[in-house]
Design an enzyme around this catalytic site. Structure first.
Site, PDB file in Angstrom:
ATOM      1  N   TYR A 137      -4.057  41.686  55.113  1.00  0.00           N
ATOM      2  CA  TYR A 137      -4.472  42.981  54.562  1.00  0.00           C
ATOM      3  C   TYR A 137      -4.690  42.891  53.055  1.00  0.00           C
ATOM      4  O   TYR A 137      -3.755  42.551  52.302  1.00  0.00           O
ATOM      5  CB  TYR A 137      -3.390  44.015  54.865  1.00  0.00           C
ATOM      6  CG  TYR A 137      -3.654  45.393  54.313  1.00  0.00           C
ATOM      7  CD1 TYR A 137      -4.484  46.285  54.988  1.00  0.00           C
ATOM      8  CD2 TYR A 137      -3.071  45.813  53.127  1.00  0.00           C
ATOM      9  CE1 TYR A 137      -4.729  47.562  54.488  1.00  0.00           C
ATOM     10  CE2 TYR A 137      -3.303  47.080  52.606  1.00  0.00           C
ATOM     11  CZ  TYR A 137      -4.133  47.946  53.296  1.00  0.00           C
ATOM     12  OH  TYR A 137      -4.364  49.197  52.800  1.00  0.00           O
ATOM     13  N   ASN A 209      -0.476  36.280  51.691  1.00  0.00           N
ATOM     14  CA  ASN A 209      -0.507  37.704  51.347  1.00  0.00           C
ATOM     15  C   ASN A 209       0.829  38.332  51.758  1.00  0.00           C
ATOM     16  O   ASN A 209       0.871  39.348  52.424  1.00  0.00           O
ATOM     17  CB  ASN A 209      -1.665  38.380  52.092  1.00  0.00           C
ATOM     18  CG  ASN A 209      -1.876  39.823  51.668  1.00  0.00           C
ATOM     19  OD1 ASN A 209      -2.099  40.105  50.493  1.00  0.00           O
ATOM     20  ND2 ASN A 209      -1.824  40.746  52.617  1.00  0.00           N
ATOM     21  N   SER A 239       1.239  39.642  54.829  1.00  0.00           N
ATOM     22  CA  SER A 239       1.088  38.749  55.976  1.00  0.00           C
ATOM     23  C   SER A 239       0.664  37.374  55.489  1.00  0.00           C
ATOM     24  O   SER A 239       0.263  37.202  54.338  1.00  0.00           O
ATOM     25  CB  SER A 239       0.028  39.288  56.947  1.00  0.00           C
ATOM     26  OG  SER A 239       0.360  40.575  57.407  1.00  0.00           O
ATOM     27  N   SER A 277       5.014  42.414  58.265  1.00  0.00           N
ATOM     28  CA  SER A 277       4.277  41.186  57.975  1.00  0.00           C
ATOM     29  C   SER A 277       3.696  40.589  59.249  1.00  0.00           C
ATOM     30  O   SER A 277       4.360  40.529  60.285  1.00  0.00           O
ATOM     31  CB  SER A 277       5.198  40.169  57.304  1.00  0.00           C
ATOM     32  OG  SER A 277       4.468  39.087  56.782  1.00  0.00           O
ATOM     33  N   GLY A 278       2.450  40.160  59.179  1.00  0.00           N
ATOM     34  CA  GLY A 278       1.822  39.430  60.268  1.00  0.00           C
ATOM     35  C   GLY A 278       1.804  37.956  59.933  1.00  0.00           C
ATOM     36  O   GLY A 278       0.983  37.514  59.140  1.00  0.00           O
TER      37      GLY A 278
END
Length: 364
Positions: A137, A209, A239, A277-278
């Site tokens: 993102y 990120n 993420s 978070s991804g």
């Protein structure tokens, strides 16, 4: 390509021997391309985004399986194509990374490129494309809701893919990203190793990120505590996508295990995998090239390492991931932020970092 500082050039004593470019392109055949998108909207919002493309088998004219494994450390993110990777153990075509709201258009472009590139095989064979497209993102530095990445941008990133040195920082999909609440982005690193007299390469490429400033650590030094951020966010909001590439012959279950090691790599610098978070990781091997199952005989053979011989790859996967994150931070440049944050997302101060590392006896 700008000559940006990297961890080793600043004197950070990362372990292990790198490939010639200390990049994912050190794995033979792997190409990387970017499309970086910058601008302003009519109402003054900043556009800072893009697409990163990785071609695991370069521009080979035949669609060939790329043996792979995936790991979802924390799932607040997207990586398409992973259901088939988990079932079949492979994908083919490009891997693309962009921002959260551009996965659809980049997927569309990757399908179009795949159909065009493999057109000699496509008609009449009922082939289908399930590209791997991942995201993080960038909505603080980029007008993400404006969806400014286009099909042409994604195709340009794929067409630009090349070997050699890899740009880092504010490039491609990493253009608008933040890491440990510094300016983040794209980073890469590689290692060469020997297993039973045969040489191999393993490498990482990250779109970084993620992370909180107060947990940020470099080679064991609590850098984030010495570079505090006023009004820090109360939670980990970001993420990370990690691609791990190797030319070592590994089976899909071994590559899935390899992908898991990326979690240890991001933990080295202080990530704990926050709820928002991804953290999604893809590991692939360029070994065992051959035709798709549709064009293969009933009985096949694959060379692969003994599970008991994979430890050097696991170790270097952790090291590469950690170094790639630091390289992303060091190559990044200050970027403006859109409201409501406003102001500037600052890149890490190289001189201050060197001073801290020297203070702790961790400067080479």
């Amino acid at each position: 390509m700008p000559d940006k500082p990297r961890g080793r050039t600043l004197g950070l004593p990362f372990a292990g021997q790198t490939g010639p470019h200390n990049a994912i392109t050190d794995v033979p055949g792997v190409l990387v391309g970017y499309r970086t998108v910058d601008g302003r909207t009519d109402d003054g919002k900043f556009i800072k985004t893009g697409v990163t493309a990785v071609l695991p088998r370069g521009r080979h004219p035949e669609p060939q399986p790329v043996w792979a494994g995936v790991h979802r450390f924390n799932g607040n993110g997207e990586m398409t194509g992973t259901h088939w990777i988990e079932d079949a153990g492979y994908f083919f075509g490009p891997v693309c990374i962009t921002n959260t709201h551009s996965v659809g258009i980049v997927h569309h472009a990757a399908v179009r490129w795949t159909i065009r590139h493999y057109r000699a095989r496509w008609p009449g064979a009922h082939l289908w494309a399930m590209p791997v497209v991942a995201e993080t993102y960038d909505g603080r530095c980029n007008d993400i809701d404006g969806q400014h990445v286009t099909e042409a941008d994604a195709l340009a990133a794929i067409e630009a893919a090349a070997g050699g040195p890899v740009a880092e920082g504010n490039v491609g999909g990493g253009n608008g990203m933040q890491c440990y609440q510094f300016k983040g982005g794209t980073g890469t690193a590689s290692r060469v190793l020997d297993i039973d007299g045969r040489g191999y390469t393993i490498a990482a490429l990250v779109q970084a990120n993620f992370g909180r400033r107060d947990t940020f650590t470099v080679l064991g030094v609590p850098v984030g505590r010495h570079m505090p951020l006023q009004d820090a966010a109360p939670q980990d909001m970001g993420s990370i996508i990690v691609l791990l590439a190797t030319d070592a012959p590994m089976l899909p279950h071994q590559l899935q295990r390899l992908a898991r090691r990326a979690a240890l790599g991001i933990g080295r610098s202080g990530s704990f995998g926050g709820n928002s978070s991804g953290d999604i990781f893809l590991a692939f091997s360029t070994a065992n090239a051959g035709p798709l199952p549709q064009f293969s005989p009933a009985h096949l053979r694959m060379e692969h390492l003994n599970d008991g011989s994979c430890d050097p790859l696991y170790r270097h996967a952790v090291d590469c991931t950690d170094e790639a994150v630091i390289n992303a931070l060091l190559a990044a440049e200050d970027a403006p932020q859109n409201p409501p944050q406003g102001g500037i997302c600052q890149a890490i101060d190289h001189a201050q970092l060197r001073q801290l590392m020297a203070q702790y006896g961790r400067l080479g």
